[in-house]
Each structure stands twice: as C-alpha cells, then as structure tokens.
Write a protein that holds these residues in place. Structure first.
Motif, PDB file in Angstrom:
ATOM      1  N   THR A  14       0.860  -1.183   0.000  1.00  0.00           N
ATOM      2  CA  THR A  14       0.000   0.000   0.000  1.00  0.00           C
ATOM      3  C   THR A  14       0.896   1.232   0.000  1.00  0.00           C
ATOM      4  O   THR A  14       2.067   1.166   0.394  1.00  0.00           O
ATOM      5  N   ILE A  15       0.349   2.345  -0.457  1.00  0.00           N
ATOM      6  CA  ILE A  15       1.116   3.590  -0.469  1.00  0.00           C
ATOM      7  C   ILE A  15       0.325   4.679   0.226  1.00  0.00           C
ATOM      8  O   ILE A  15      -0.910   4.673   0.241  1.00  0.00           O
ATOM      9  N   ASN A  16       1.037   5.610   0.822  1.00  0.00           N
ATOM     10  CA  ASN A  16       0.423   6.766   1.470  1.00  0.00           C
ATOM     11  C   ASN A  16       0.425   7.911   0.485  1.00  0.00           C
ATOM     12  O   ASN A  16       1.487   8.376   0.049  1.00  0.00           O
ATOM     13  N   THR A  17      -0.758   8.389   0.124  1.00  0.00           N
ATOM     14  CA  THR A  17      -0.860   9.417  -0.909  1.00  0.00           C
ATOM     15  C   THR A  17      -0.365  10.779  -0.442  1.00  0.00           C
ATOM     16  O   THR A  17      -0.219  11.686  -1.252  1.00  0.00           O
ATOM     17  N   LYS A  18      -0.107  10.916   0.863  1.00  0.00           N
ATOM     18  CA  LYS A  18       0.434  12.170   1.385  1.00  0.00           C
ATOM     19  C   LYS A  18       1.952  12.227   1.234  1.00  0.00           C
ATOM     20  O   LYS A  18       2.556  13.295   1.341  1.00  0.00           O
ATOM     21  N   GLU A  19       2.554  11.049   0.996  1.00  0.00           N
ATOM     22  CA  GLU A  19       4.002  10.984   0.893  1.00  0.00           C
ATOM     23  C   GLU A  19       4.445  11.034  -0.564  1.00  0.00           C
ATOM     24  O   GLU A  19       3.659  10.774  -1.478  1.00  0.00           O
ATOM     25  N   ALA A  20       5.731  11.353  -0.768  1.00  0.00           N
ATOM     26  CA  ALA A  20       6.288  11.371  -2.120  1.00  0.00           C
ATOM     27  C   ALA A  20       6.339   9.955  -2.680  1.00  0.00           C
ATOM     28  O   ALA A  20       6.614   9.003  -1.960  1.00  0.00           O
ATOM     29  N   MET A  21       6.066   9.829  -3.972  1.00  0.00           N
ATOM     30  CA  MET A  21       6.130   8.525  -4.628  1.00  0.00           C
ATOM     31  C   MET A  21       7.562   8.157  -4.995  1.00  0.00           C
ATOM     32  O   MET A  21       7.910   6.982  -5.116  1.00  0.00           O
ATOM     33  N   ALA A  22       8.406   9.168  -5.148  1.00  0.00           N
ATOM     34  CA  ALA A  22       9.810   8.947  -5.467  1.00  0.00           C
ATOM     35  C   ALA A  22      10.562  10.244  -5.211  1.00  0.00           C
ATOM     36  O   ALA A  22       9.947  11.319  -5.073  1.00  0.00           O
ATOM     37  N   SER A  23      11.876  10.156  -5.131  1.00  0.00           N
ATOM     38  CA  SER A  23      12.702  11.350  -5.024  1.00  0.00           C
ATOM     39  C   SER A  23      14.003  11.114  -5.773  1.00  0.00           C
ATOM     40  O   SER A  23      14.523   9.995  -5.790  1.00  0.00           O
ATOM     41  N   VAL A  24      14.508  12.162  -6.395  1.00  0.00           N
ATOM     42  CA  VAL A  24      15.765  12.110  -7.137  1.00  0.00           C
ATOM     43  C   VAL A  24      16.632  13.251  -6.649  1.00  0.00           C
ATOM     44  O   VAL A  24      16.302  14.431  -6.873  1.00  0.00           O
ATOM     45  N   ASN A  25      17.713  12.892  -5.939  1.00  0.00           N
ATOM     46  CA  ASN A  25      18.575  13.913  -5.344  1.00  0.00           C
ATOM     47  C   ASN A  25      17.780  14.928  -4.533  1.00  0.00           C
ATOM     48  O   ASN A  25      18.003  16.138  -4.602  1.00  0.00           O
ATOM     49  N   GLY A  26      16.801  14.401  -3.797  1.00  0.00           N
ATOM     50  CA  GLY A  26      16.018  15.256  -2.920  1.00  0.00           C
ATOM     51  C   GLY A  26      14.820  15.915  -3.558  1.00  0.00           C
ATOM     52  O   GLY A  26      13.969  16.482  -2.864  1.00  0.00           O
ATOM     53  N   GLU A  27      14.717  15.856  -4.895  1.00  0.00           N
ATOM     54  CA  GLU A  27      13.560  16.414  -5.592  1.00  0.00           C
ATOM     55  C   GLU A  27      12.457  15.367  -5.617  1.00  0.00           C
ATOM     56  O   GLU A  27      12.633  14.286  -6.185  1.00  0.00           O
ATOM     57  N   GLU A  28      11.316  15.692  -4.998  1.00  0.00           N
ATOM     58  CA  GLU A  28      10.253  14.709  -4.829  1.00  0.00           C
ATOM     59  C   GLU A  28       9.246  14.720  -5.980  1.00  0.00           C
ATOM     60  O   GLU A  28       8.995  15.764  -6.597  1.00  0.00           O
ATOM     61  N   ILE A  29       8.693  13.529  -6.246  1.00  0.00           N
ATOM     62  CA  ILE A  29       7.577  13.377  -7.179  1.00  0.00           C
ATOM     63  C   ILE A  29       6.373  12.981  -6.354  1.00  0.00           C
ATOM     64  O   ILE A  29       6.347  11.918  -5.726  1.00  0.00           O
ATOM     65  N   SER A  30       5.364  13.818  -6.328  1.00  0.00           N
ATOM     66  CA  SER A  30       4.207  13.595  -5.461  1.00  0.00           C
ATOM     67  C   SER A  30       3.208  12.637  -6.094  1.00  0.00           C
ATOM     68  O   SER A  30       3.232  12.401  -7.310  1.00  0.00           O
ATOM     69  N   TYR A  31       2.343  12.122  -5.259  1.00  0.00           N
ATOM     70  CA  TYR A  31       1.260  11.261  -5.735  1.00  0.00           C
ATOM     71  C   TYR A  31       0.374  12.028  -6.705  1.00  0.00           C
ATOM     72  O   TYR A  31      -0.035  11.513  -7.752  1.00  0.00           O
TER      73      TYR A  31
END
Length: 299
Positions: free
Chosen positions: A38-55
């Motif tokens: 399961t995933i938490n939609t409030k959290e980032a789905m991924a990050s690259v060098n600290g840059e987040e990709i949101s749900y």
C-alpha cells in the motif's frame, strides 16, 4: 464544477489501471498498489537527489496520458455488450475454446494460476471481438456460394489440431534415466536436470523445452504422443526408448482438437467476409451512434 464533469473525473481516477490501483481509502490516505503493498498518498512517490515526485503529480500524468484512451475502451466494451445482449448475439463456446487454444499455443510455460487468470482475460477479449464483428457486419449480404467457396479453401484454418506443450530429457542409457527419475522424485527441477544431463543439444540449454507441437507434426519425436496420452498435465513420464536414446518427457499442457461442421462455422465465415467487404478496422466507433453516450471528453 458541473455534475457531469465531476462524474467524469471520478471515473477516470477509478479506471487508470496503469497504476494498478484497486481502491481508494480517503480516511487513512492509503491506496492499495498490489496484494502486498500500500502507499500513502500524502508521501512522495519517489525522489531524485532530494527532488520529490508527489502522488498528485504522478496521477495527473497518468490521467492526462491514458485517461481518455482507457475510458473510451470501457465505453466501447459497454456499447458492444449492450447491443449484443439486445440483438441476442452469442458466441459459440467451441469458437471461444478454439481461440483460447490458439492463444495458449503461442505462450511459454505458465503455472496453472497464471493460465487460469490469463484464460479469463482472453475469453472476455474473444467474445468482445466476435460480438463487435457481428454487430459491424449485420447489414452486409454475402452470397452463400461465396461463403461455401471460402470455407472449402480455408476449412483447415477454422479447426484446431491437438497440441502438446512438452519438455524432455534425452540420455544415452536406462541407468542414467533411472537416476534422473530418482532426483525428480526427491524434488529436483526438471529444467535443471535437462541442462545437466540431456544430450539433445538443441534444447538442453533451454531446460529441455520443446514448446507446443501439433500431435500430427512431423517434428513430434517418435513415442512422445503415446507417452503423453497416459499422463496428466504438469507431470513427467517414466523413461522410454526414443530414437537412439532414452527419453523422459514433461507434459506442461495438452490442448485437444477442436473441429467444426460447416453449419457451426458458417456465420463466422460470413461475418469475416462481411468485415473484409466493408474495408474497415475492427472498431466500435460506428456503433456509438446507436447509443446515448455522455462522457467527460465529449467535444
């Protein structure tokens, strides 16, 4: 926001199957991604060098890229289903089974669970395709002599010849074959034993896998059909003489013959010829005019 637009957005969110999301729980902000995760939609789905990709960014990209296509596919399916029910279009079960066998014969090794899951999907697609073909060609008029002539020429293509999906291990003598049987009984892998022992250079590096072979094929090794006739799927045989050696075969799957009379297959030949006469693709678009369709992407 209009109710029409709101409903459309909700539908698109639900059908974006690219993300494999099965349901939404707004109370705890968790979304099921798979049976194990399961995933938490409030959290980032991924990050690259600290840059987040949101749900939200992820879902927006999926909706923009795939939403219209997926929703149209769902509408096409529903249009065909409703019109086929209304007009009493049912597909012969033998035709469905033939198509399933033809698809199965193009697959690699599958577990029983994988096969059953795929089989249901294949079945739905087959029924949809034939119902769509019948709906598109219901007003075409193909002369009976043309249907008969086509059937006479291509009759064999409408039947399915029994096929066996096999792997084998070929060794030089009975003693080696009996040793392999002992290892199989202790749970050793047929695939690994074929790689280790089989003298068939064309298949040993593939774990002895022969693929699907028609039972009438000249490429079916002598004695294999007879041995397989006494076996259940997903079992191995006792050793038997084969060519200049001794063989042990593994029967993954057996597909029986399916044959049709002219009366059984005639409507399908007529529909096939009708579609060719119309010179159009197998698309449900022409059927939309027969239904009341209201969707969010309507121009």
């Amino acid at each position: 926001m209009s109710k029409k637009l709101l409903l459309g957005i909700i539908i698109v969110l639900l059908i974006t199957n690219i993300a494999s999301l099965f349901f939404w729980n707004s109370g705890d902000n968790e979304t099921v991604l798979s049976d194990e995760q399961t995933i938490n939609t409030k959290e980032a789905m991924a990050s690259v060098n600290g840059e987040e990709i949101s749900y939200q960014d992820w879902m927006a990209k999926l909706r923009n890229k795939h939403g219209e296509k997926e929703l149209k596919t769902m509408i096409d399916r529903e249009v065909v289903r409703q019109l086929a029910d209304e007009k009493g279009i049912e597909i012969n079960e033998k035709v469905v089974e033939r198509e399933i066998s033809m698809i199965a014969a193009m697959q690699g090794i599958m577990t029983e669970e994988e096969y059953e899951a795929e089989r249901e999907s294949w079945r739905d697609d087959i029924i949809h395709r034939y119902q769509l073909e019948f709906l598109l060609t219901e007003d075409t008029d193909i002369p009976e002599e043309d249907i008969e002539q086509h059937y006479t020429i291509y009759q064999d293509q409408y039947d399915f010849t029994s096929s066996l999906q096999l792997s084998h291990i070929v060794v030089e003598d009975t003693d080696t074959a009996e040793k392999i049987i002992e290892e199989l009984e202790y749970g050793a892998s047929f695939d690994l034993l074929a790689r280790e022992y089989s003298i068939d250079e064309e298949t040993n590096t593939d774990g002895g896998y022969l693929g699907f072979i028609y039972t009438t094929s000249q490429f079916m090794p002598d004695g294999y059909v007879e041995a397989a006739a006494e076996m259940e799927e997903n079992t191995y045989s006792e050793p038997f003489a084969a060519g200049q050696g001794v063989a042990i075969i593994y029967l993954h799957r057996a597909l029986p013959s399916i044959e049709f009379t002219y009366e059984e297959i005639e409507p399908y030949v007529e529909s096939e010829l009708g579609l060719h006469e119309l010179d159009q693709s197998l698309s449900a678009d022409p059927l939309w005019n027969e239904m009341e369709i209201d969707w969010v992407y309507e121009k």
